[in-house]
Design an enzyme around this catalytic site. Structure first.
Site, PDB file in Angstrom:
ATOM      1  N   ASP A   1      34.002  35.651  47.534  1.00 31.62           N
ATOM      2  CA  ASP A   1      35.410  36.250  48.131  1.00 31.62           C
ATOM      3  C   ASP A   1      35.913  37.488  47.805  1.00 31.62           C
ATOM      4  O   ASP A   1      36.695  38.137  48.789  1.00 31.62           O
ATOM      5  CB  ASP A   1      36.338  35.049  47.753  1.00 31.62           C
ATOM      6  CG  ASP A   1      36.484  35.016  46.462  1.00 31.62           C
ATOM      7  OD1 ASP A   1      35.690  35.573  45.588  1.00 31.62           O
ATOM      8  OD2 ASP A   1      37.654  34.199  45.796  1.00 31.62           O
TER       9      ASP A   1
ATOM     10  N   ARG B   1      49.729  40.254  42.119  1.00 29.85           N
ATOM     11  CA  ARG B   1      49.882  41.296  41.128  1.00 29.85           C
ATOM     12  C   ARG B   1      50.154  42.741  41.926  1.00 29.85           C
ATOM     13  O   ARG B   1      49.839  42.923  42.775  1.00 29.85           O
ATOM     14  CB  ARG B   1      48.564  41.323  40.607  1.00 29.85           C
ATOM     15  CG  ARG B   1      48.062  40.420  39.648  1.00 29.85           C
ATOM     16  CD  ARG B   1      46.961  40.839  38.747  1.00 29.85           C
ATOM     17  NE  ARG B   1      47.005  39.628  37.717  1.00 29.85           N
ATOM     18  CZ  ARG B   1      45.988  38.869  37.333  1.00 29.85           C
ATOM     19  NH1 ARG B   1      44.968  39.160  37.647  1.00 29.85           N
ATOM     20  NH2 ARG B   1      46.112  37.936  36.653  1.00 29.85           N
TER      21      ARG B   1
END
Ligand code: MIC
Ligand code: SF4
Length: 647
Positions: A67, A380
């Site tokens: 991924d 983030r």
């Protein structure tokens, strides 16, 4: 019998050796994880470590997901994926090919089970706490040991109750909830707590919302976050055709907590976490009108169907005013969006629909322009993470991102709709054909491993010398993230070749001369030291942030405080994590100072750093006493090898 809360119950249920009673807070507790998770950015190094352990087959339900490195420019990433696929087949894992989805999204959909436990080589493995699962992130080596059947040591955390009351207003999403929780608990110094969500407001978030909230507990540095398993969990699992996996999990009446945080959902507003490092969680309305250059809607945090369908409702009949990309969390979500007509809406609005993968969350494509401002729904916003060092990335919910994409400036989503933000419900897509299931042992035994030419074996690390002497290579401030230490983005392809990754990327954004200076000191027989402020190693679980500095000769890091996963990774690679007995002593050490440390007295926990021209500075060992043999041996695999030799 003592009344137990959900966190205590799940820790007890997954404790090694049929433990009957939990230890006191702060005392060691061994967890026997039932599930493990690797992704492709941390997975290759972790798998190489597993292969050194001499185990024929994994002992947990193990899932490996491609991924992170799906751009595949050149052969390296493809080689890593093929290596991980052959590894999965040989050792009995589930394998999820690129495009199937982000590890935490697919794990929640198809593998997470209430009452069980997962440890993953990715800090946001905590996502599965939304399913009532004990879910923790760790370095790849620790995950590999868990896969091999070894228990994992944690410290018994304090259980902090987050009591949810009220209900969310339309346009206020789970992302806004967790940003407001983080506002209360802060973004560092929380490694000794876990968060347990309770209260009448539990009716508001569904399982994917709960996962969003647990996912970003990691941004607060907490050990894990957990929701109970209730009727909402049951109906989610029914939708995923896994009704048999459901079991209830609730706190006993009268269960107690070490502290309670009250969150009234009705009071919450769309919220923005400002760049960098979630600096300031403020109402979107306060900054409304801020010009933006790009919008990214995706990541494991909140790219689920419910969120993206709401994005579709905001975009219906409208056009985006700035460059906008949407990356669904999984192919199941993308297909559900297609079935409901939302993909068509995205394209018609001018959105770039991206792969079902991490993508722009970790600078794998869609980097913003120089000095650009990007709104992102990721979890983030560390410096440089987007791939553009001069860009500012602010974090918002998917609907805030969508509304802002339409207007071209930061916009409260409630300005673009009236009443409820209803969306079309269509059944979830369940397709296990997207995975390769574990092979039966006889077939697995025949699998031949395939390594690409750039997959370098893990280095053999030498034991800790009785005396370290060398130089302070860097003096750093507070909140040094793993993205500062070992950036990802364009360097991600180097994850399978630690020597090269160390040479090219370690601290490159902080000081471009670092790797050359460190290697020169190492080659001259000296030992590298780093000194830093508080919150050292926050963020990712990437163990390269320990391994690469170690390759460059760093043997000790002295900081005011460390974050949990990174401190464990340092021990796994034989690096001493030390704290100042008097935090103000950081001011007495300069970069370039000549230093030495006698390591013979590690067991006492009290050490003295001799700094030339300054004198002795008292230090404490930040790692546990039980980590000392591993650090002395040079790291986890060095210790393992010496134990195997002795047996
Ligand atoms: C991240 O979100 O920072 C990552 C990339 O997923 C990391 C893992 C990694 O560095 O590979 C994480 O969260 O642990
Ligand atoms: Fe991937 Fe981003 Fe989630 Fe990390 S935080 S797992 S990079 S989507």
């Amino acid at each position: 019998m003592t009344a137990l809360n959900v966190a205590q119950k799940i820790l007890l249920a997954n404790a090694a050796g049929g433990l009957k009673q939990l230890p006191e807070q702060g005392k060691p507790l061994e967890i026997q994880f039932t599930h493990t998770l690797y992704q492709d950015a941390t997975g290759t190094a972790a798998a190489l470590a597993f292969e050194k352990m001499g185990v024929d087959r994994v002992k947990t339900t193990s899932v490996i997901v491609v991924d992170h490195k799906t751009l595949q420019v050149g052969y390296v990433d493809g080689d890593d994926h093929r290596y991980l696929e052959t590894f999965s087949k040989k050792y009995g894992c589930w394998f999820s090919r690129g495009g199937n989805g982000i590890c935490h999204s697919v794990f929640l959909e198809d593998f997470a089970v209430p009452g069980k436990s997962v440890i993953g080589s990715d800090s946001h493995t905590t996502n599965a706490g939304g399913m009532g699962m004990l879910a923790m992130g760790a370095g790849g080596t620790d995950v590999s040991f868990a896969m091999a059947g070894t228990s994992y040591k944690i410290e018994m955390p304090k259980v902090v109750q987050v009591n949810l009351t009220g209900a969310l207003h339309p346009g206020v999403l789970a992302k806004d909830v967790i940003l407001n929780v983080l506002k209360v608990i802060g973004i560092k110094g929380n490694k000794d707590i876990c968060l347990e969500y309770t209260g009448p407001g539990l009716k508001s978030p569904n399982v994917t919302d709960r996962a969003t909230i647990c996912n970003m507990g990691t941004e607060g540095g907490v050990a894990f976050s957990i929701f109970p398993s209730d009727e909402i969990t049951k109906s989610y699992l029914e939708g995923r055709k896994r009704a048999k996996d459901w079991q209830p999990l609730a706190a006993d009446p009268g269960a107690t907590y070490s502290r309670t945080v009250e969150i009234n959902l009705s009071d919450l507003q769309p919220t923005i976490a400002l760049y960098p490092r979630l600096k300031g969680m403020e109402p979107v309305s306060k900054h409304a009108g801020m010009p933006i250059d790009a919008v990214f809607i995706g990541s494991c945090t909140n790219s689920n169907y419910e969120n993206l369908a709401r994005v579709g409702e905001i975009l219906r009949g409208r056009k985006v005013a700035v460059d906008t990309a949407i990356a669904p969390g999984s192919q199941a979500i993308a297909r559900q969006l297609a079935a409901a007509g939302y993909l068509e809406i995205f394209y018609a609005a001018g959105v770039r629909v991206m792969e079902n993968a991490c993508s722009a969350c970790i600078g794998q494509g869609f980097s913003p322009p120089s000095n650009g401002v990007m709104l992102s729904t990721a979890n983030r916003n560390f410096e440089g993470r987007s791939g553009t060092e001069t860009a500012a990335v602010h974090l918002v919910s998917p609907v805030t991102a969508a509304a802002s994409a339409v207007t071209g400036k930061l916009t409260d989503p409630r300005d673009l709709f009236k009443g409820e933000l209803a969306f079309k419900q269509v059944p979830p897509v369940v397709d296990m054909g997207a995975y390769t299931a574990p092979l039966p042992p006889a077939e697995a035994a025949k699998v031949v491993m395939r390594y690409g030419p750039d997959i370098a074996p893990l280095p053999t690390l030498d034991p800790l010398p009785a005396k370290l002497s060398g130089e302070v290579l860097l003096k750093l401030g507070n909140e040094i993230t793993t993205d500062h230490i070992q950036p990802a983005g364009k360097y991600l392809s180097l994850r399978s070749n630690a020597d090269e990754y160390a040479k090219q990327a370690t601290f490159v954004q902080v000081d471009k001369t670092f790797s050359t200076r460190a290697a020169a000191l190492r080659d001259a027989g000296g030992h590298g030291f780093l000194v830093a402020g508080d919150g050292y190693g926050m963020g990712s679980s990437r163990e390269h942030a320990g391994l690469c500095p170690r390759i460059l000769g760093v043997r000790a890091i002295v900081a005011k405080g460390f974050e949990r996963i990174h401190l464990a990774n340092l021990a796994n690679f034989g690096i001493l994590g030390l704290t100042f007995a008097n935090p103000s002593d950081l001011d007495r050490i300069q970069q370039g100072a000549k230093v030495s440390l006698d390591t013979s007295g590690l067991e006492s926990g009290q050490l003295k750093l001799a700094v030339s021209g300054v004198g002795e500075i008292p230090l404490k060992l930040a790692q546990g006493k039980e980590d000392i043999p591993m650090i002395r041996a040079g790291g986890a695999l060095s210790l393992f090898a010496s134990q195997m030799k002795a047996a």
